[in-house]
Design a protein around this motif. Structure first.
Motif, PDB file in Angstrom:
ATOM      1  N   ASP A 111      -1.485   8.268 -11.320  1.00 20.52           N
ATOM      2  CA  ASP A 111      -2.885   8.203 -10.889  1.00 20.52           C
ATOM      3  C   ASP A 111      -3.497   6.841 -11.184  1.00 20.52           C
ATOM      4  OD1 ASP A 111      -2.750  10.789  -9.986  1.00 20.52           O
ATOM      5  OD2 ASP A 111      -3.591  11.673 -11.817  1.00 20.52           O
ATOM      6  N   GLU A 112      -3.156   6.301 -12.356  1.00 21.02           N
ATOM      7  CA  GLU A 112      -3.661   4.979 -12.725  1.00 21.02           C
ATOM      8  C   GLU A 112      -3.105   3.910 -11.789  1.00 21.02           C
ATOM      9  OE1 GLU A 112      -3.912   2.069 -16.675  1.00 21.02           O
ATOM     10  OE2 GLU A 112      -2.683   3.887 -16.702  1.00 21.02           O
ATOM     11  N   ALA A 113      -1.845   4.102 -11.370  1.00 25.47           N
ATOM     12  CA  ALA A 113      -1.216   3.149 -10.450  1.00 25.47           C
ATOM     13  C   ALA A 113      -1.913   3.164  -9.095  1.00 25.47           C
ATOM     14  CB  ALA A 113       0.268   3.470 -10.290  1.00 25.47           C
ATOM     15  N   VAL A 114      -2.286   4.358  -8.612  1.00 27.46           N
ATOM     16  CA  VAL A 114      -2.983   4.474  -7.326  1.00 27.46           C
ATOM     17  C   VAL A 114      -4.344   3.773  -7.417  1.00 27.46           C
ATOM     18  CG1 VAL A 114      -4.052   6.078  -5.714  1.00 27.46           C
ATOM     19  CG2 VAL A 114      -1.796   6.589  -6.669  1.00 27.46           C
ATOM     20  N   LYS A 115      -5.049   3.986  -8.544  1.00 29.30           N
ATOM     21  CA  LYS A 115      -6.355   3.346  -8.728  1.00 29.30           C
ATOM     22  C   LYS A 115      -6.204   1.816  -8.791  1.00 29.30           C
ATOM     23  CE  LYS A 115      -8.462   7.215 -11.253  1.00 29.30           C
ATOM     24  NZ  LYS A 115      -8.992   7.670 -12.580  1.00 29.30           N
ATOM     25  N   ALA A 116      -5.180   1.359  -9.502  1.00 30.99           N
ATOM     26  CA  ALA A 116      -4.949  -0.085  -9.625  1.00 30.99           C
ATOM     27  C   ALA A 116      -4.610  -0.693  -8.270  1.00 30.99           C
ATOM     28  CB  ALA A 116      -3.814  -0.354 -10.613  1.00 30.99           C
ATOM     29  N   GLN A 117      -3.852   0.052  -7.471  1.00 31.58           N
ATOM     30  CA  GLN A 117      -3.496  -0.407  -6.136  1.00 31.58           C
ATOM     31  C   GLN A 117      -4.739  -0.579  -5.264  1.00 31.58           C
ATOM     32  OE1 GLN A 117      -1.173   2.172  -3.235  1.00 31.58           O
ATOM     33  NE2 GLN A 117       0.476   0.896  -4.069  1.00 31.58           N
ATOM     34  N   ASP A 173      -8.929  -4.063  -2.761  1.00 31.07           N
ATOM     35  CA  ASP A 173     -10.339  -4.448  -2.623  1.00 31.07           C
ATOM     36  C   ASP A 173     -10.550  -5.911  -3.008  1.00 31.07           C
ATOM     37  OD1 ASP A 173     -11.003  -1.917  -1.773  1.00 31.07           O
ATOM     38  OD2 ASP A 173     -11.656  -1.221  -3.757  1.00 31.07           O
ATOM     39  N   LEU A 174      -9.864  -6.344  -4.073  1.00 35.39           N
ATOM     40  CA  LEU A 174      -9.977  -7.738  -4.498  1.00 35.39           C
ATOM     41  C   LEU A 174      -9.423  -8.682  -3.441  1.00 35.39           C
ATOM     42  CD1 LEU A 174      -8.958  -7.478  -8.272  1.00 35.39           C
ATOM     43  CD2 LEU A 174     -11.236  -7.968  -7.356  1.00 35.39           C
ATOM     44  N   TYR A 175      -8.337  -8.263  -2.794  1.00 38.63           N
ATOM     45  CA  TYR A 175      -7.747  -9.089  -1.743  1.00 38.63           C
ATOM     46  C   TYR A 175      -8.714  -9.220  -0.563  1.00 38.63           C
ATOM     47  CZ  TYR A 175      -4.686 -10.638   2.014  1.00 38.63           C
ATOM     48  OH  TYR A 175      -4.142 -11.329   3.073  1.00 38.63           O
ATOM     49  N   ARG A 176      -9.325  -8.114  -0.169  1.00 39.42           N
ATOM     50  CA  ARG A 176     -10.285  -8.160   0.941  1.00 39.42           C
ATOM     51  C   ARG A 176     -11.480  -9.028   0.599  1.00 39.42           C
ATOM     52  NH1 ARG A 176      -9.893  -1.644   2.032  1.00 39.42           N
ATOM     53  NH2 ARG A 176      -8.031  -1.690   3.398  1.00 39.42           N
ATOM     54  N   ASP A 177     -11.933  -8.936  -0.645  1.00 38.47           N
ATOM     55  CA  ASP A 177     -13.051  -9.783  -1.082  1.00 38.47           C
ATOM     56  C   ASP A 177     -12.667 -11.258  -1.021  1.00 38.47           C
ATOM     57  OD1 ASP A 177     -14.539  -7.520  -1.564  1.00 38.47           O
ATOM     58  OD2 ASP A 177     -14.149  -7.490  -3.734  1.00 38.47           O
ATOM     59  N   LYS A 178     -11.420 -11.550  -1.404  1.00 45.02           N
ATOM     60  CA  LYS A 178     -10.955 -12.934  -1.385  1.00 45.02           C
ATOM     61  C   LYS A 178     -10.907 -13.481   0.034  1.00 45.02           C
ATOM     62  CE  LYS A 178      -6.561 -13.649  -2.200  1.00 45.02           C
ATOM     63  NZ  LYS A 178      -5.272 -13.829  -2.918  1.00 45.02           N
ATOM     64  N   ALA A 191       0.826  -1.214   0.000  1.00 45.56           N
ATOM     65  CA  ALA A 191       0.000   0.000   0.000  1.00 45.56           C
ATOM     66  C   ALA A 191       0.858   1.262   0.000  1.00 45.56           C
ATOM     67  CB  ALA A 191      -0.913  -0.003   1.217  1.00 45.56           C
ATOM     68  N   GLY A 192       2.130   1.132  -0.389  1.00 47.78           N
ATOM     69  CA  GLY A 192       3.021   2.286  -0.400  1.00 47.78           C
ATOM     70  C   GLY A 192       2.824   3.147  -1.635  1.00 47.78           C
ATOM     71  N   THR A 193       3.659   4.151  -1.741  1.00 50.50           N
ATOM     72  CA  THR A 193       3.594   5.042  -2.896  1.00 50.50           C
ATOM     73  C   THR A 193       4.074   4.318  -4.147  1.00 50.50           C
ATOM     74  OG1 THR A 193       4.049   6.939  -1.464  1.00 50.50           O
ATOM     75  CG2 THR A 193       4.393   7.238  -3.838  1.00 50.50           C
ATOM     76  N   PRO A 194       3.310   4.326  -5.227  1.00 52.30           N
ATOM     77  CA  PRO A 194       3.737   3.653  -6.465  1.00 52.30           C
ATOM     78  C   PRO A 194       5.047   4.230  -6.982  1.00 52.30           C
ATOM     79  CG  PRO A 194       1.401   4.202  -6.563  1.00 52.30           C
ATOM     80  CD  PRO A 194       1.935   4.884  -5.351  1.00 52.30           C
TER      81      PRO A 194
END
Length: 407
Positions: free
Chosen positions: A164-170, A175-180, A47-50
């Motif tokens: 910005d795209e990297a932050v969104k992808a992160q 979210d996918l990890y939490r769902d898993k 969750a660090g800076t891209p």
């Protein structure tokens, strides 16, 4: 029968090859599964800076998997265009990636796929990821199969080129990890990952023990004594088959418990050690043991058929190479071991669950059939020796009788 199995298990414990097998299995566990790379894939995303891994002119912040029909169709169209421009496509042949030259019909199939993708790109909101994947599935079939367009083989990832795209992808990845985790898919995914790596030694090393199992008595000159006794071929052969299968299976079952415990410990999943052990044991029993038992039976059957241990070993090496790739998908009955080299992709796993179940069931039945075949061949060989011995005794008696009459 039970006493014979116990005796064979004790004999296995005296075999140097068995301990080499344990070392090899542990080596694969510690160098393939229990690694920092594995824990990084299984654990929560960073969750660090891209960070820009490219240049100022061509920035790149990592790779991203398509999250919707537009992204997947766009990336797939790009890769198909590359193949058309080069006139080749990548295929798996006998377990290896090979550049295959496209013929006119195949180029037509690629062009047709591009046309279908263009329709999706014009109005992507009407389509799902599965709709796009169906195009690649059809294309894979038209190209003869085993291509990078097979679902689960080519991932169609694309580079992230802006901060910005990297932050969104992160955020999407988190979210996918939490769902898993909430869906209870983390530990089953880890167990599949464990089985994927441990299937490599399971698919080849058991034959080095089993190929000489029934020939051992011949080399120690005990075969004539054993053949002369009225021991059942089923009891004799199956006691060896069961004993060796159990001993080799225990190695992987113990490693699965260790793997489950270590996964819980590294990922900080407090109170889930028992659940992890059960999940890892279940996947190991269903995923790896059919491979192990089939390998044991194949070695025994091959040694009886060819009367040489080296022949089934050589054949299984070829079988292993054919089975080891691709890393995901392709679960035909020719594959002795199965691969699912991902701790994620639960939806894909569910799609292939029936094929995997059929493959594993087939190898359980095949293992018993090959062991039965080995018992039949062993008995047939004993009958031939009995016949030869009887004929030899008859000739000896005739010679003695003739000598006596002459005297």
């Amino acid at each position: 029968m039970i006493s014979l199995i116990g005796k064979e298990m004790r004999m296995t414990l005296r075999s140097l090859v068995f301990y080499i097998f344990i070392i090899v299995a542990c080596f694969f566990y510690f160098t393939s599964y229990a690694t920092s790379e594995t824990w990084g894939e299984l654990g929560p995303p960073a969750a660090g800076t891209p960070q820009n891994m490219g240049t100022a002119e061509h920035p790149m912040y990592g790779w991203k998997q398509p999250g919707n029909a537009f992204e997947l169709a766009k990336r797939m169209r790009t890769e198909i265009g590359w193949d058309l421009d080069s006139g080749t496509t990548t295929k798996y042949k006998i377990g290896f990636l090979v550049e295959n030259k496209l013929d006119g019909e195949e180029k037509g199939a690629l062009s047709e796929a591009i046309a279908k993708l263009d329709v999706i790109l014009q109005d992507p909101d009407k389509y799902t990821l599965d709709d796009v994947y169906k195009i690649s599935d059809e294309l894979n079939t038209q190209l003869g199969g085993s291509t990078m367009y097979k679902r689960g083989v080519g991932n169609f990832g694309f580079p992230i080129e802006s901060y910005d795209e990297a932050v969104k992808a992160q955020k999407v990845t988190l979210d996918l990890y939490r769902d898993k985790v909430e869906a209870g898919e983390l530990l089953p995914g880890a167990a599949r990952y464990f089985c994927d790596y441990l299937s490599l030694p399971a698919g080849i090393f058991p034959v080095f023990l089993s190929a000489f199992l029934l020939l051992r008595d011949r080399s120690s000159r005990m075969s004539e004594l054993i053949y002369s006794r009225r021991v059942s071929p089923w009891a004799y052969v199956f006691s060896k088959f069961i004993a060796l299968g159990v001993m080799l299976s225990l190695v992987f079952l113990v490693l699965s418990v260790v793997g489950g415990w270590k996964t819980v410990d590294i990922l900080g999943l407090d109170g889930q050690a028992g659940e992890a052990a059960a999940i890892f044991l279940g996947y190991t029993a269903w995923w790896l043991l059919p491979t192990i038992w089939a390998s044991v039976a194949f070695g025994m059957f091959g040694s009886m058929l060819f009367r040489l241990g080296i022949v089934p070993i050589a054949l299984q090496v070829i079988w292993w190479f054919i089975s080891v790739l691709p890393l995901m998908g392709s679960y035909g009955l020719y594959r002795l071991l199965i691969r699912f080299n991902s701790p994620d992709d639960y939806v894909l796993y569910k799609d292939w669950a029936d094929e995997i179940a059929l493959n594993r069931s087939f190898y359980l039945v095949l293992a018993v059939a090959l062991a039965a075949g080995a018992a039949w061949l062993w008995e047939r060989h004993r009958s031939r020796l009995d016949s030869a011995g009887a004929l030899s005794r008859k000739r000896s008696k005739k010679k003695i009788k003739t000598a006596t009459e002459a005297a």
